[in-house]
Motif scaffolding. Structure first.
Motif, PDB file in Angstrom:
ATOM      1  N   UNK A  10       0.783  -1.036  -0.142  1.00 14.03           N
ATOM      2  CA  UNK A  10      -0.181   0.102  -0.059  1.00 14.03           C
ATOM      3  C   UNK A  10       0.870   1.250  -0.062  1.00 14.03           C
ATOM      4  N   UNK A  11       0.418   2.053  -0.908  1.00 18.45           N
ATOM      5  CA  UNK A  11       1.163   3.493  -0.962  1.00 18.45           C
ATOM      6  C   UNK A  11       0.268   4.541  -0.163  1.00 18.45           C
ATOM      7  N   UNK A  12       0.728   5.298   0.677  1.00 18.41           N
ATOM      8  CA  UNK A  12       0.037   6.260   1.223  1.00 18.41           C
ATOM      9  C   UNK A  12       0.937   7.822   0.717  1.00 18.41           C
ATOM     10  N   UNK A  13      -0.090   8.732   0.091  1.00 19.99           N
ATOM     11  CA  UNK A  13       0.574  10.046  -0.230  1.00 19.99           C
ATOM     12  C   UNK A  13       0.029  10.988   0.829  1.00 19.99           C
ATOM     13  N   UNK A  14       0.549  12.087   0.978  1.00 23.99           N
ATOM     14  CA  UNK A  14       0.069  13.180   1.765  1.00 23.99           C
ATOM     15  C   UNK A  14       0.841  14.507   1.577  1.00 23.99           C
ATOM     16  N   UNK A  15       0.114  15.378   1.013  1.00 23.32           N
ATOM     17  CA  UNK A  15       0.366  16.823   1.004  1.00 23.32           C
ATOM     18  C   UNK A  15       0.995  17.356   2.262  1.00 23.32           C
ATOM     19  N   UNK A  16       2.224  17.941   2.097  1.00 26.43           N
ATOM     20  CA  UNK A  16       2.759  18.359   3.302  1.00 26.43           C
ATOM     21  C   UNK A  16       2.795  19.980   3.640  1.00 26.43           C
ATOM     22  N   UNK A  17       2.584  20.537   2.621  1.00 29.01           N
ATOM     23  CA  UNK A  17       2.566  22.123   2.713  1.00 29.01           C
ATOM     24  C   UNK A  17       1.657  22.663   2.202  1.00 29.01           C
ATOM     25  N   UNK A  18       1.235  24.257   2.861  1.00 28.70           N
ATOM     26  CA  UNK A  18       0.167  24.814   2.306  1.00 28.70           C
ATOM     27  C   UNK A  18       0.065  25.281   0.818  1.00 28.70           C
ATOM     28  N   UNK A  19       1.054  25.386   0.307  1.00 29.50           N
ATOM     29  CA  UNK A  19       1.547  25.607  -1.357  1.00 29.50           C
ATOM     30  C   UNK A  19       1.280  24.409  -2.069  1.00 29.50           C
ATOM     31  N   UNK A  20       0.927  23.321  -1.374  1.00 25.95           N
ATOM     32  CA  UNK A  20       0.615  22.139  -2.111  1.00 25.95           C
ATOM     33  C   UNK A  20       1.574  21.537  -3.172  1.00 25.95           C
ATOM     34  N   UNK A  21       3.130  22.018  -2.757  1.00 24.45           N
ATOM     35  CA  UNK A  21       4.306  21.544  -3.563  1.00 24.45           C
ATOM     36  C   UNK A  21       4.990  20.579  -3.169  1.00 24.45           C
ATOM     37  N   UNK A  22       4.681  20.088  -1.855  1.00 19.37           N
ATOM     38  CA  UNK A  22       5.592  19.099  -1.210  1.00 19.37           C
ATOM     39  C   UNK A  22       4.607  17.945  -0.657  1.00 19.37           C
ATOM     40  N   UNK A  23       5.147  16.482  -1.309  1.00 19.32           N
ATOM     41  CA  UNK A  23       4.204  15.349  -0.867  1.00 19.32           C
ATOM     42  C   UNK A  23       5.071  14.229  -0.431  1.00 19.32           C
ATOM     43  N   UNK A  24       4.668  13.762   0.563  1.00 20.73           N
ATOM     44  CA  UNK A  24       5.260  12.621   1.028  1.00 20.73           C
ATOM     45  C   UNK A  24       4.768  11.345   0.656  1.00 20.73           C
ATOM     46  N   UNK A  25       5.529  10.333   0.205  1.00 23.28           N
ATOM     47  CA  UNK A  25       5.112   8.966  -0.490  1.00 23.28           C
ATOM     48  C   UNK A  25       5.642   8.180   0.525  1.00 23.28           C
ATOM     49  N   UNK A  26       4.617   7.337   1.297  1.00 31.76           N
ATOM     50  CA  UNK A  26       5.109   6.197   2.036  1.00 31.76           C
ATOM     51  C   UNK A  26       4.706   4.879   1.479  1.00 31.76           C
ATOM     52  N   UNK A  27       5.465   3.718   1.743  1.00 31.96           N
ATOM     53  CA  UNK A  27       5.136   2.414   1.121  1.00 31.96           C
ATOM     54  C   UNK A  27       5.184   1.542   2.342  1.00 31.96           C
TER      55      UNK A  27
END
Length: 191
Positions: free
Chosen positions: A142-159
């Protein structure tokens, strides 16, 4: 008499047709938890544009590799239920530019395309299903993605790899497959 028969047939047809019920895509987790499945003629639709912030090209580095993700919104129908979901294609290159994995040109039906599943209850995380090459030997999860900042330019990708039993027949020496994505996760920047 003929007119009565035709009128009766039309009324029966109208009564037997069910209208499609449109439900926000974020409610998919509720159906999943209930365990009863999704009712026929339901459309899990991105009514609140939750997918918009994820759509686009994302890039990050980890362990000497560059990961480029291409995220798109996809709509499909399966077993009388229509879904909006995210799909991820990816390009992984080594530090010298050699292509290690590339799913950009694969058809939507390919098992190597990462396919959307559900939003977490607080809507900050989106879960997707992944099955890479040699999935039977552990390269799936399972992959989990999450936006990390209010500008919506940084995302974490967990596996999180699936916990599976492997056999010596499928995986000689009981050796697990090399994972396509790092278990430690990666940070990506929108391009």
């Amino acid at each position: 008499m003929k007119n009565i028969f035709i009128l009766g047939f039309i009324m029966l047809s109208v009564i037997s047709c069910k209208a499609q019920t449109i439900v926000p895509v974020e409610k998919a987790i509720d159906y999943r938890r209930a365990g009863n499945g999704i009712p026929d003629n339901t459309y899990l639709k991105d009514l609140n544009n939750l997918f918009g912030k994820y759509i686009g090209t994302w890039k990050g580095n980890y362990g000497g590799k560059t990961y480029t993700l291409f995220i798109t919104k996809y709509t499909y129908t399966y077993d009388k239920v229509t879904f909006d979901e995210l799909r991820i294609r990816y390009l992984i290159t080594s530090s010298n530019g050699t292509i290690l994995e590339n799913t950009q040109s694969l058809p939507d039906s390919s098992p190597y395309i990462i396919t959307g599943s559900y939003f977490g209850k607080d809507l900050s995380v989106y879960a997707l299903d992944f099955a890479g090459k040699n999935a039977i030997c552990g390269n799936a999860g399972t992959v989990f993605i999450r936006i990390k900042n209010t500008a919506k330019t940084s995302m974490s990708f967990g596996y999180e790899p699936d916990k599976i039993m492997i056999s010596n027949d499928d995986c000689p020496g009981f050796k697990t497959a090399e994972l396509t994505f790092p278990k430690d996760g990666l940070m990506l920047t929108k391009q």
